[in-house]
Design an enzyme around this catalytic site. Structure first.
Site, PDB file in Angstrom:
ATOM      1  N   GLU A 156       0.343  -0.438   0.216  1.00  0.00           N
ATOM      2  CA  GLU A 156      -0.336  -0.187  -0.155  1.00  0.00           C
ATOM      3  C   GLU A 156       1.074   1.445   0.095  1.00  0.00           C
ATOM      4  O   GLU A 156       0.971   1.891   1.303  1.00  0.00           O
ATOM      5  CB  GLU A 156      -1.045   0.135   0.999  1.00  0.00           C
ATOM      6  CG  GLU A 156      -1.641  -1.236   1.296  1.00  0.00           C
ATOM      7  CD  GLU A 156      -2.654  -1.285   2.428  1.00  0.00           C
ATOM      8  OE1 GLU A 156      -2.658  -0.326   3.592  1.00  0.00           O
ATOM      9  OE2 GLU A 156      -4.268  -1.369   2.247  1.00  0.00           O
ATOM     10  N   GLU A 290      -6.731  -6.733  -1.338  1.00  0.00           N
ATOM     11  CA  GLU A 290      -7.152  -6.689   0.180  1.00  0.00           C
ATOM     12  C   GLU A 290      -8.083  -6.158   0.870  1.00  0.00           C
ATOM     13  O   GLU A 290      -8.378  -5.303  -0.442  1.00  0.00           O
ATOM     14  CB  GLU A 290      -5.819  -6.072   1.223  1.00  0.00           C
ATOM     15  CG  GLU A 290      -4.632  -6.586   1.169  1.00  0.00           C
ATOM     16  CD  GLU A 290      -4.239  -5.548   1.789  1.00  0.00           C
ATOM     17  OE1 GLU A 290      -4.582  -4.463   2.436  1.00  0.00           O
ATOM     18  OE2 GLU A 290      -2.905  -5.744   2.573  1.00  0.00           O
TER      19      GLU A 290
END
Length: 522
Positions: A156, A290
């Site tokens: 991320e 995710e």
């Protein structure tokens, strides 16, 4: 040489030509979270990975595993050499996945934030050198693994501006070239690059140019999906409250302030369609690396029927996102970080491999969601009828309920089910039926519904079918006499000839009988 140079110039500015993703269709994905990326070492944030756990995940119906991995904390900070013991450990876990025929994604996860927390408007030489070194070593170690293995450049990345995205894209260029340079299966391996913050809107707005890759059609884009108040929020704030219930059919009639007011089905459609339009339609696969929603089991105001409603709505969220993503060509991978108790997304006991959340696992792997408390079962769908003879019809349908006691199958000779109605009671989980004793060349109508103690579902759609015509067996044909009569040509006597002989014999007997009577009368 001139044409090759032109190709290299064009690759960065064109989205890749159509290609199919190297992940299963549909994808049922699971993350081994908080394990291989744990700081300072595996086991610090929960139990270490085991073959038993990997086997349990595969046996539950998942076909893809994402392995978040830390590398920097396992490397010499002067030479950037990864500890060979650690490399062997990661390979061991990958091999367990391969043994179960799973697809595997290896990434560089948060890893202390050396990459993800340090993206600026300019390229940092140290970060770039680490990307080059780590990915060269990882790719070399796995060069012989086939295309069930994918590499993902980051997790991320904190990327707040378009300028920072340009810097991140430069780091991805280094990642890609490092992998490709090692040869072997890495020359054509699928590689995954993460959008800015793995945020769908930023990725849609800023990722207009993919990184450079000398291998065409082997890049994927990764985003994550967490509508915050429903999925991650664990305490109320002045600006808003936690959402306990998701999905229009799962809203609470009493806890109105806990119903989701955004981020539900229509929002998922809008977000996923952006990725499908921007990338999938142009041949660039997208993974939702995710996503998930915490299970809220420790709240004083969430008990009894409303707790059951929350848990059911969570399975509905899981099924809805899984189905919507796969329908648009996006590949969903559920985030499971282990842990116990409330506000977790864990599915399996990390020590034993036992399923902790079987209802949610079922929804994540192609099964049905739980219905809201007190609701009747979902209606069956896809009813189809096929005439197999003049008196028999075969029926099939999809069972969309998880709580039915059985099914009621109606048969009639008109579409309003008022003529010739016959109702059959079938067992739960039935998805086919053969109906016999029907009239030939007759149109029949069928419908089916699920039933339970809580009520009946709506009927499926109506299916109509016309039975086949009755088969008429004609009498045996009588052949005329063959040329020359008497059975002809020395062959076997014809039936006509044998019949004629029998008739002649009968006539002779009758003639003899009449003659005898005349003689007796004289």
């Amino acid at each position: 040489m001139r044409s090759l140079s032109l190709l290299k110039l064009l690759l960065p500015v064109l989205l890749i030509a159509p290609a199919s993703a190297q992940l299963p269709t549909p994808t049922y994905g699971w993350n081994l979270g908080n394990t291989l990326e744990a700081v300072p070492s595996e086991g610090s944030w929960g139990p270490a990975a085991t073959q038993n756990l990997i086997n349990a995940v595969a046996d539950a119906g998942f076909n893809t595993i994402r392995l978040p991995v830390a590398w920097d904390i396992h490397a010499n900070q002067s030479t950037y050499q990864i500890d060979p013991v650690w490399m062997a450990r990661v390979k061991q876990v990958v091999d367990w996945c391969y043994a179960k025929k799973l697809h595997v994604i290896i990434n560089i996860h948060w890893d202390g934030g050396w990459l993800e927390n340090n993206i600026t408007d300019t390229v940092n030489p140290t970060i770039n050198a680490k990307m080059q070194s780590y990915w060269t070593q990882i790719a070399t170690a796995f060069a012989g693994y086939d295309d069930h293995l994918l590499f993902a450049g980051a997790n991320e990345p904190n990327c707040k501006t378009a300028a920072e995205w340009a810097t991140l894209r430069s780091y991805y260029n280094t990642f890609i070239s490092a992998v490709r340079s090692t040869g072997g299966n890495n020359a054509s391996r699928w590689l995954v690059i993460q959008g800015p913050d793995t945020n769908i809107d930023k990725t849609y707005d800023w990722v207009n140019t993919l990184p450079t890759d000398v291998t065409a059609s082997r890049l994927m884009v990764e985003v994550h999906y967490y509508p915050y108040q429903w999925t991650l929020m664990t305490k109320d704030e002045t600006w808003g409250k936690m959402f306990y219930f998701w999905g229009q059919g799962y809203h609470s009639p009493t806890m109105l302030d806990r119903n989701s007011t955004w981020g539900e089905e229509a929002y998922a459609d809008e977000q996923f369609q952006k990725m499908a339009t921007k990338f999938v339609s142009k041949g660039v696969p997208v993974i939702i690396g995710e996503w998930g929603a915490v299970k809220r089991t420790g709240y004083a105001d969430l008990t009894g029927t409303e707790l059951s409603r929350h848990l059911a709505s969570r399975t509905f969220f899981s099924k809805t996102i899984t189905d919507k993503a796969n329908a648009l060509g996006l590949k969903p991978i559920w985030w499971d970080a282990g842990g116990t108790g409330s506000n977790t997304m864990w599915l399996f006991d990390r020590s034993t491999g036992t399923m902790i959340d079987p209802d949610n696992i079922n929804a994540l792997t192609g099964g049905q969601a739980l219905p809201p408390p007190g609701a009747g079962p979902n209606a069956p769908s896809g009813l189809a009828a096929t005439a197999t003879s003049s008196s028999q019809v075969g029926l099939t349908w999809a069972d969309n309920a998880a709580n039915e006691d059985g099914f009621e199958l109606d048969q009639a000779t008109n579409s309003t089910f008022t003529s010739g109605l016959v109702t059959a009671t079938l067992a739960a989980n039935t998805t086919s039926r053969t109906v016999g004793g029907l009239s030939a060349a007759t149109t029949y109508y069928f419908r089916v519904r699920a039933v339970s103690s809580a009520g009946s579902s709506a009927y499926s759609g109506t299916a109509s079918v016309t039975t086949q015509n009755a088969v008429v067996v004609p009498p045996p044909s009588v052949s005329p006499p063959a040329s020359g009569g008497g059975g002809g040509g020395g062959g076997a006597p014809s039936r006509w000839f044998l019949g004629a002989l029998a008739m002649a014999a009968l006539l002779r007997r009758k003639q003899a009988s009449r003659s005898a009577l005349r003689s007796a009368g004289t």
